[in-house]
Design an enzyme around this catalytic site. Structure first.
Site, PDB file in Angstrom:
ATOM      1  N   GLU A   1      71.897 -88.601  -0.288  1.00 44.39           N
ATOM      2  CA  GLU A   1      71.197 -88.097   0.887  1.00 44.39           C
ATOM      3  C   GLU A   1      72.215 -87.633   1.919  1.00 44.39           C
ATOM      4  OE1 GLU A   1      68.195 -90.517   2.673  1.00 44.39           O
ATOM      5  OE2 GLU A   1      67.035 -90.697   0.821  1.00 44.39           O
TER       6      GLU A   1
ATOM      7  N   HIS B   1      67.544 -85.724   7.549  1.00 39.23           N
ATOM      8  CA  HIS B   1      68.180 -86.232   6.342  1.00 39.23           C
ATOM      9  C   HIS B   1      67.496 -85.609   5.143  1.00 39.23           C
ATOM     10  CE1 HIS B   1      64.816 -89.132   6.408  1.00 39.23           C
ATOM     11  NE2 HIS B   1      65.082 -89.380   5.129  1.00 39.23           N
TER      12      HIS B   1
ATOM     13  N   ASP C   1      62.512 -95.205   5.520  1.00 36.20           N
ATOM     14  CA  ASP C   1      62.582 -94.347   6.714  1.00 36.20           C
ATOM     15  C   ASP C   1      61.719 -94.912   7.835  1.00 36.20           C
ATOM     16  OD1 ASP C   1      64.237 -92.578   5.407  1.00 36.20           O
ATOM     17  OD2 ASP C   1      62.605 -91.265   4.775  1.00 36.20           O
TER      18      ASP C   1
ATOM     19  N   HIS D   1      66.044 -85.660   1.037  1.00 38.59           N
ATOM     20  CA  HIS D   1      65.499 -86.404  -0.095  1.00 38.59           C
ATOM     21  C   HIS D   1      65.849 -85.601  -1.345  1.00 38.59           C
ATOM     22  CE1 HIS D   1      62.152 -88.866   2.143  1.00 38.59           C
ATOM     23  NE2 HIS D   1      63.374 -89.232   2.462  1.00 38.59           N
TER      24      HIS D   1
END
Ligand SMILES: [Zn+2]
Length: 133
Positions: A23, A77, A90, A79
């Protein structure tokens, strides 16, 4: 509503692809819901399923933003393998619930998806992204 210039959005997707299968994460600075600058950070977890930002890295970004008189308006961020929706982690680790949280999903390699959320204690709200020139 978040406004993101197209080159910045493309840069975030590039960042996600570069770090994949891990990530990636970063901070977006700007004003009045309009992003002006993206700051790429290291994923301190070096993990394909979670991320964190080292406090000293965040401090550096905050100092730079202060110099440029912009505010932190979102974090992002990626995935690498899952859908663009906040994971359980999260939600648990939503450090900045007042901040928009952007997720870049590379699940469909040909067609990366970028979505923004506000992760509250009780609910997750989708936030609209407007791509500007
Ligand atoms: Zn996530």
């Amino acid at each position: 509503m978040l406004r993101i210039p197209k080159p910045i959005l493309e840069g975030m997707v590039e960042h996600a692809k570069r770090e994949s299968p891990l990530e990636c994460c970063g901070i977006l600075g700007g004003k009045n819901h309009t992003v002006e600058k993206a700051f790429e950070l290291q994923n301190a977890e070096k993990s394909p399923i979670r991320y964190s930002m080292a406090p000293q890295d965040q401090m550096k970004v905050f100092e730079e933003m202060e110099k440029e008189s912009i505010d932190m308006i979102a974090i992002y961020h990626s995935h690498p393998h899952t859908i663009p929706f906040p994971s359980e982690t999260d939600v648990k680790l939503a450090f900045y619930p007042e901040m928009a949280s952007i997720i870049i999903s590379l699940k469909e390699n040909e067609n990366p998806a970028v979505k923004a959320f506000r992760i509250g204690k009780e609910a997750i709200y989708l936030e609209e992204i407007e791509v500007i020139a």
